[in-house]
Design a protein around this motif. Structure first.
Motif, PDB file in Angstrom:
ATOM      1  N   GLN A 119      42.119  37.426  18.218  1.00  0.00           N
ATOM      2  CA  GLN A 119      41.503  38.658  17.639  1.00  0.00           C
ATOM      3  C   GLN A 119      41.976  39.315  16.586  1.00  0.00           C
ATOM      4  O   GLN A 119      41.017  38.636  15.094  1.00  0.00           O
ATOM      5  N   TYR A 120      42.725  39.753  16.816  1.00  0.00           N
ATOM      6  CA  TYR A 120      43.198  40.740  14.977  1.00  0.00           C
ATOM      7  C   TYR A 120      43.601  40.147  13.841  1.00  0.00           C
ATOM      8  O   TYR A 120      43.677  40.636  12.944  1.00  0.00           O
ATOM      9  N   LEU A 121      44.167  38.377  13.887  1.00  0.00           N
ATOM     10  CA  LEU A 121      44.530  38.152  13.618  1.00  0.00           C
ATOM     11  C   LEU A 121      43.766  37.271  12.496  1.00  0.00           C
ATOM     12  O   LEU A 121      43.437  37.238  10.629  1.00  0.00           O
ATOM     13  N   GLN A 122      43.065  37.169  12.895  1.00  0.00           N
ATOM     14  CA  GLN A 122      41.107  36.807  12.171  1.00  0.00           C
ATOM     15  C   GLN A 122      40.383  37.432  11.239  1.00  0.00           C
ATOM     16  O   GLN A 122      40.933  38.544  11.701  1.00  0.00           O
ATOM     17  N   THR A 123      40.277  37.228  10.011  1.00  0.00           N
ATOM     18  CA  THR A 123      39.405  38.310   8.951  1.00  0.00           C
ATOM     19  C   THR A 123      38.223  38.294   9.691  1.00  0.00           C
ATOM     20  O   THR A 123      37.859  39.488  10.558  1.00  0.00           O
ATOM     21  N   SER A 124      37.396  37.378   9.689  1.00  0.00           N
ATOM     22  CA  SER A 124      36.296  37.698  10.450  1.00  0.00           C
ATOM     23  C   SER A 124      36.113  37.909  12.237  1.00  0.00           C
ATOM     24  O   SER A 124      36.816  37.524  13.063  1.00  0.00           O
ATOM     25  N   ILE A 125      34.733  37.810  12.402  1.00  0.00           N
ATOM     26  CA  ILE A 125      34.759  38.523  14.384  1.00  0.00           C
ATOM     27  C   ILE A 125      34.667  36.935  15.320  1.00  0.00           C
ATOM     28  O   ILE A 125      34.968  36.167  15.536  1.00  0.00           O
TER      29      ILE A 125
END
Lengths: 358, 148
Positions: A119-125
């Motif tokens: 999750q941390y790597l993707q900009t959106s939730i």
């Protein structure tokens, strides 16, 4: 019970391996992605909002490399589900050519192979509907168990190409969702799926890429019906394209797929096809702040028999959000979206903390 | 009189200090003298620092980040990987997530850096050219940066 014990055994084994392997020739990597999230939804035409929902999740990734051999395990534990997401044994034939066996993310799902469960790597939730996991109303297989060939070539001018192909198990279609092959609880009834991705990068070491994706999946079914007609199997063909491009402070991520389904019952074959995809734009306001938005749309989905089997699939979404990075590898993200599925339309607000350790 | 003398010497050393700080003119890539590699292309170097396996005569070349000095670190990001520290970290993180690849080792202590460097025959790192002379068992295989 056996499955839970086996999962626990694997987690303990990973911890023991990580602490005991001291051989200089063996290299290992342990990453823990954590996220905590709150979400609230308001149904359209209804003053009452749904009860707020929360997610606490840890994605544990462990990798070992010994000469040309590689092992990779990814285990997701959350208050919603616990699942062994990936378990791969690989051989590296040359500089950038790998063959893996085990359970992996399908190469034709661009978003999944870029971010997996980190999750941390993707900009959106949120994930785009078309890239969703099978058990969260995904409509294209995201996991497969079998053989994955992943190969890249870097040219003298630093440009590069990547090709990935997989052959492995396809999920089984159940009522409202797809069930993937569980490597810890193998059951028969899973047919085959083939996935392909080809991409070009003007600078292999950079993030910019453009590519095509395709797949064929033979989906077995579990007593499901479309308009009282029992469906025995679904053959699915997808073909699409993706792009991930950054320019100054801007970044655009987009993927569209055309999906053709053949639903087989005893007496007839129901055919349908539609197109679905997304465009996500990101603007880096500063080193730590990113504003972003995503538009997801599906075309020609009216009366799609296949989508009636997965009615919670997000056909359309308009979303905006902001992300703030702080300390080292921590992020706070906020999202607000209007979402349309086959059954309902609603507004959604989400807030999330995500991080990666070490 | 004695105190004046000490102050005088300290003042003289203080004047010399900036000269010593800016005495570094070149950043070079080094490996062990036993490594059969005598030169390396920029593309190979980038591959090494992006975690792609580069082999020379069956010797695996592994990159080590030298973070003993902030200026060295800045030069590394500008000239070797050609991206910001944050982008580089994310790139390596994504690669680890994708294939479980180990990270590029990094050291802030020069003794630990040296120990890691000599652990494998063809490990490589970068340092100021005038520091290489301290180590009899290292050799220079590429000039990475030069002060104008």
């Amino acid at each position: 019970m056996f499955q839970t014990r086996l999962q626990l055994f694997i987690v303990i084994l990973i911890v023991i391996l990580h602490s005991s392997v001291a051989n200089a020739e063996i290299e290992q990597k342990l990453l823990v992605f954590l996220n905590a999230e709150g979400a609230s939804e308001l149904l359209e035409g209804n003053e009452q909002s749904k009860s707020p929902d929360g997610i606490l999740a840890a994605d544990i990734l462990y990798g070992v490399s010994w000469e040309q051999f590689h092992f990779l395990g990814e285990y997701l534990a959350s208050n919603k589900e616990t699942e062994l997401e990936r378990l791969q044994l690989g051989v590296q034939f040359s500089e950038n050519k790998f063959a893996w066996i085990g359970r992996f993310h399908t190469p034709s799902n661009f978003w999944m192979t870029a971010y997996h469960h980190g999750q941390y790597l993707q900009t959106s939730i949120s994930l785009p509907g078309i890239a969703q996991f099978e058990d969260f109303a995904g409509i294209i297989p995201a996991h497969s168990t079998g053989l994955l060939i992943d190969t890249s070539h870097v040219f003298e001018d630093s440009s590069g190409i990547n090709a990935a192909f997989s052959i492995g198990t396809a999920p089984v279609l159940d009522e409202g969702f797809m069930e993937t092959f569980n490597i810890l609880n193998p059951q028969s009834g899973h047919n085959l799926a083939y996935h392909l991705r080809f991409s070009y990068q003007p600078d292999y070491f950079d993030n910019n890429k453009i590519g095509i994706i395709a797949s064929f999946a033979d989906l077995n079914t579990e007593e499901i019906f479309v308009q009282n007609t029992p469906i025995g199997a679904v053959e699915q063909i997808t073909i699409g394209a993706f792009v991930d491009w950054s320019w100054h402070d801007w970044r655009v991520i987009s993927s569209f797929s055309h999906i053709i389904n053949h639903l087989y019952s005893n007496e007839l074959v129901i055919e349908d096809e539609f197109t679905s995809g997304y465009v996500q734009a990101e603007y880096a306001v500063s080193k730590d702040w990113v504003l972003f938005g995503r538009v997801e749309e599906s075309f020609s989905t009216n009366n799609s028999a296949y989508l009636q089997l997965i009615p919670n699939f997000i056909e359309s979404r308009q979303m905006i959000g902001a992300r703030f990075e702080f300390l080292s590898q921590h992020a706070l993200t906020f999202e607000a979206a209007h979402i349309e599925t086959l059954n309902e339309n609603f507004e959604q607000v989400r807030i999330q903390w995500s991080a990666v350790f070490p | 009189m004695k105190l004046r003398g000490v102050i005088g010497i300290l003042f003289f050393l203080l004047i010399l200090l900036p000269t010593a700080t800016f005495a570094h003119h070149q950043v070079v890539l080094v490996t062990n003298v036993d490594c059969p590699v005598n030169t390396i292309s920029s593309l190979e170097l980038r591959k090494i620092y992006f975690g792609i396996q580069v082999k020379h005569k069956d010797y695996l070349m592994r990159g080590i980040q030298n973070q003993t000095n902030s200026q060295l670190d800045r030069i590394f990001h500008q000239t070797v990987v050609a991206m910001s520290k944050k982008s580089y970290q994310r790139r390596l993180l994504a690669q680890s997530l994708n294939r479980g690849s180990p990270s590029i080792a990094k050291f802030t202590d020069s003794i630990e850096l040296y120990r890691e460097l000599v652990k494998n025959t063809c490990n490589v790192t970068y340092m100021w050219e005038d520091q290489v002379r301290k180590y009899y068992d290292l050799k220079i295989i590429k000039l990475l940066w030069q002060k104008n």
